[in-house]
Design an enzyme around this catalytic site. Structure first.
Site, short mmCIF file in Angstrom:
data_model
loop_
_atom_site.label_atom_id
_atom_site.label_comp_id
_atom_site.label_asym_id
_atom_site.label_seq_id
_atom_site.Cartn_x
_atom_site.Cartn_y
_atom_site.Cartn_z
N SER A 174 42.30 36.18 32.49
CA SER A 174 43.39 37.21 31.78
C SER A 174 43.06 37.72 30.67
O SER A 174 42.62 36.98 29.87
CB SER A 174 44.72 36.65 32.06
OG SER A 174 45.68 37.41 31.43
N TYR A 207 50.48 30.06 30.24
CA TYR A 207 49.57 30.95 31.24
C TYR A 207 48.46 31.29 30.26
O TYR A 207 47.40 31.02 30.78
CB TYR A 207 50.77 32.04 31.53
CG TYR A 207 49.55 33.13 32.31
CD1 TYR A 207 49.34 32.86 33.57
CD2 TYR A 207 49.06 34.29 31.68
CE1 TYR A 207 48.82 33.91 34.30
CE2 TYR A 207 48.42 35.14 32.22
CZ TYR A 207 48.27 34.99 33.63
OH TYR A 207 47.39 35.78 34.33
N ILE A 244 48.42 44.28 35.49
CA ILE A 244 48.19 45.19 36.65
C ILE A 244 49.47 45.54 37.22
O ILE A 244 50.53 44.80 37.51
CB ILE A 244 47.43 44.33 37.74
CG1 ILE A 244 45.98 43.78 37.35
CG2 ILE A 244 47.26 45.13 39.21
CD1 ILE A 244 45.47 42.80 38.24
N1 LIG Z 1 48.88 40.94 38.02
C1 LIG Z 1 48.55 40.76 36.59
O1 LIG Z 1 49.14 41.62 35.95
C2 LIG Z 1 47.43 40.01 36.43
C3 LIG Z 1 46.86 40.31 34.70
C4 LIG Z 1 45.81 39.30 34.74
C5 LIG Z 1 45.22 38.38 35.51
N2 LIG Z 1 45.95 38.03 36.70
C6 LIG Z 1 45.32 36.89 37.63
O2 LIG Z 1 45.10 37.45 38.78
C7 LIG Z 1 45.29 36.49 39.65
C8 LIG Z 1 45.75 37.16 40.84
O3 LIG Z 1 47.42 37.63 40.33
P1 LIG Z 1 48.40 38.50 41.12
O4 LIG Z 1 48.87 39.25 40.29
O5 LIG Z 1 47.61 39.10 42.45
O6 LIG Z 1 49.37 37.56 41.60
P2 LIG Z 1 50.18 37.07 43.08
O7 LIG Z 1 51.05 36.35 42.63
O8 LIG Z 1 50.45 38.35 43.81
O9 LIG Z 1 48.90 36.42 43.63
C9 LIG Z 1 48.74 35.02 43.42
C10 LIG Z 1 48.43 34.18 44.61
O10 LIG Z 1 48.31 32.78 44.51
C11 LIG Z 1 48.83 31.95 45.50
N3 LIG Z 1 49.33 30.76 44.93
C12 LIG Z 1 50.07 30.24 44.11
N4 LIG Z 1 50.06 29.02 43.73
C13 LIG Z 1 48.88 28.57 44.61
C14 LIG Z 1 48.33 27.31 44.83
N5 LIG Z 1 48.83 26.12 44.22
N6 LIG Z 1 47.45 27.34 45.64
C15 LIG Z 1 46.71 28.37 46.17
N7 LIG Z 1 47.22 29.40 46.14
C16 LIG Z 1 48.37 29.69 45.31
C17 LIG Z 1 50.21 32.76 45.72
O11 LIG Z 1 50.92 32.47 46.96
C18 LIG Z 1 49.90 34.18 45.47
O12 LIG Z 1 49.58 34.83 46.89
C19 LIG Z 1 45.90 35.45 39.05
O13 LIG Z 1 45.06 34.26 38.65
C20 LIG Z 1 46.58 36.04 37.76
O14 LIG Z 1 46.89 35.13 36.83
C21 LIG Z 1 47.09 39.20 37.08
#
Ligand SMILES: NC(=O)c1ccc[n+]([C@@H]2O[C@H](COP(=O)([O-])OP(=O)(O)OC[C@H]3O[C@@H](n4cnc5c(N)ncnc54)[C@H](O)[C@@H]3O)[C@@H](O)[C@H]2O)c1
Length: 256
Positions: free
Chosen positions: A141, A164, A197
């Site tokens: 991130s 985080y 995002i």
């Molecule tokens: N959304 C953003 O703005 C953003 C920005 C930078 C980085 N990210 C990173 O991108 C990745 C995806 O984010 P997202 O926005 O799709 O989030 P999201 O919450 O939609 O998806 C995360 C998924 O991980 C699963 N998860 C949670 N704990 C878990 C575990 N213990 N074992 C297996 N699965 C598990 C959840 O059930 C979920 O389906 C993450 O690593 C997040 O930190 C997201």
């Protein structure tokens, strides 16, 4: 196929995507399927965002044994895994002054330890099968690189936490560590660092989006789809000499 489309092709590659049922995970699975890869999605909750063509396993990546068992089943089924996308991640949003230990630990256990268990199982199973080529893409991130600007969080309850960002910084460093360690085994390890995002299903507050857009040179949040080109590039042979890198995809947010 032409030379260039071959270069970026992940056709017939076997892939594992963690957090496969979340916003970015589901888009990644969809893109990989469209590109002709075999996709196994693992998630702690596989009841949402299911796609036909993806094989799902319920898996909590914070459990070392559960990760190994599920990954072993996938390796047994396919005989190899070409691509591992470490996408599962969580955060916690209460003010740091009130952060309870269990919430701090949960983010550590899933984001950092969970990513490590996935890499460890993947490498050990690759060694067992003597399969000598792989690509790991870790989803870090922008907040593993810069600190959030708290002035933009006026109406957004999802305030970014110190833990985080610390886990994401840890993932970027683990990416470099494993790039070095796994180069001999022909396993490349890279990361992407998305900026914020936009989430159409659970939208961030209007004020937050406005403030974020003002802070961002490209004047908007990202769409999930804008991460896919880099993920596919890093997973494909187009990146055959690229390892230990972190591609920042933030509309220029970190440039000033
Ligand atoms: N959304 C953003 O703005 C953003 C920005 C930078 C980085 N990210 C990173 O991108 C990745 C995806 O984010 P997202 O926005 O799709 O989030 P999201 O919450 O939609 O998806 C995360 C998924 O991980 C699963 N998860 C949670 N704990 C878990 C575990 N213990 N074992 C297996 N699965 C598990 C959840 O059930 C979920 O389906 C993450 O690593 C997040 O930190 C997201």
């Amino acid at each position: 196929m032409t030379y260039i489309s071959n270069l970026y092709s992940i056709k017939e590659k076997v892939s594992i995507v963690t957090g496969a049922c979340g916003q970015l995970g589901a888009k990644t699975c969809e893109a990989f399927l469209e590109a002709g890869a075999s996709v196994t999605g693992v998630d702690v909750d596989t009841s949402k965002n299911r796609l036909s063509g993806v094989e799902y396993y319920d898996l909590d990546i914070s459990s070392k044994k559960a990760v190994f068992d599920v990954f072993e089943s996938i390796f047994d089924k396919y005989g190899k895994v070409d691509i591992l996308i470490n996408n599962a991640g969580v955060s916690t949003f209460d003010p740091f002054e009130e952060r309870p230990e269990d919430k701090f630990d949960r983010v550590m256990d899933i984001n950092l330890k969970g990513t490590f268990w996935c890499i460890q199982s993947y490498v050990n199973l690759m060694d067992k099968l003597e399969f000598k080529k792989g690509a790991i893409v870790n989803i870090a991130s922008i907040y593993g690189i810069i600190s959030p600007d708290y002035r933009i969080y006026t109406d957004c309850p999802r305030k970014n936490s110190e833990i985080y960002g610390a886990t994401k910084a840890g993932i970027i460093q683990m990416t470099r560590y494993f790039a070095v360690h796994l180069a001999d085994r022909n396993i490349r390890v890279n990361a992407i660092s998305p900026g914020g995002i936009f989430n159409p299903e659970n939208p961030q507050g209007d004020d937050f989006r406005k403030n974020y857009s003002f802070r961002c040179p490209m004047k908007r949040m990202a769409e999930s789809e804008e991460m896919l080109g880099a993920i596919i590039y890093l997973a494909s042979d187009a990146a055959s000499y690229t390892t230990g890198q972190n591609i920042i995809i933030d509309g220029g947010l970190s440039c000033w």
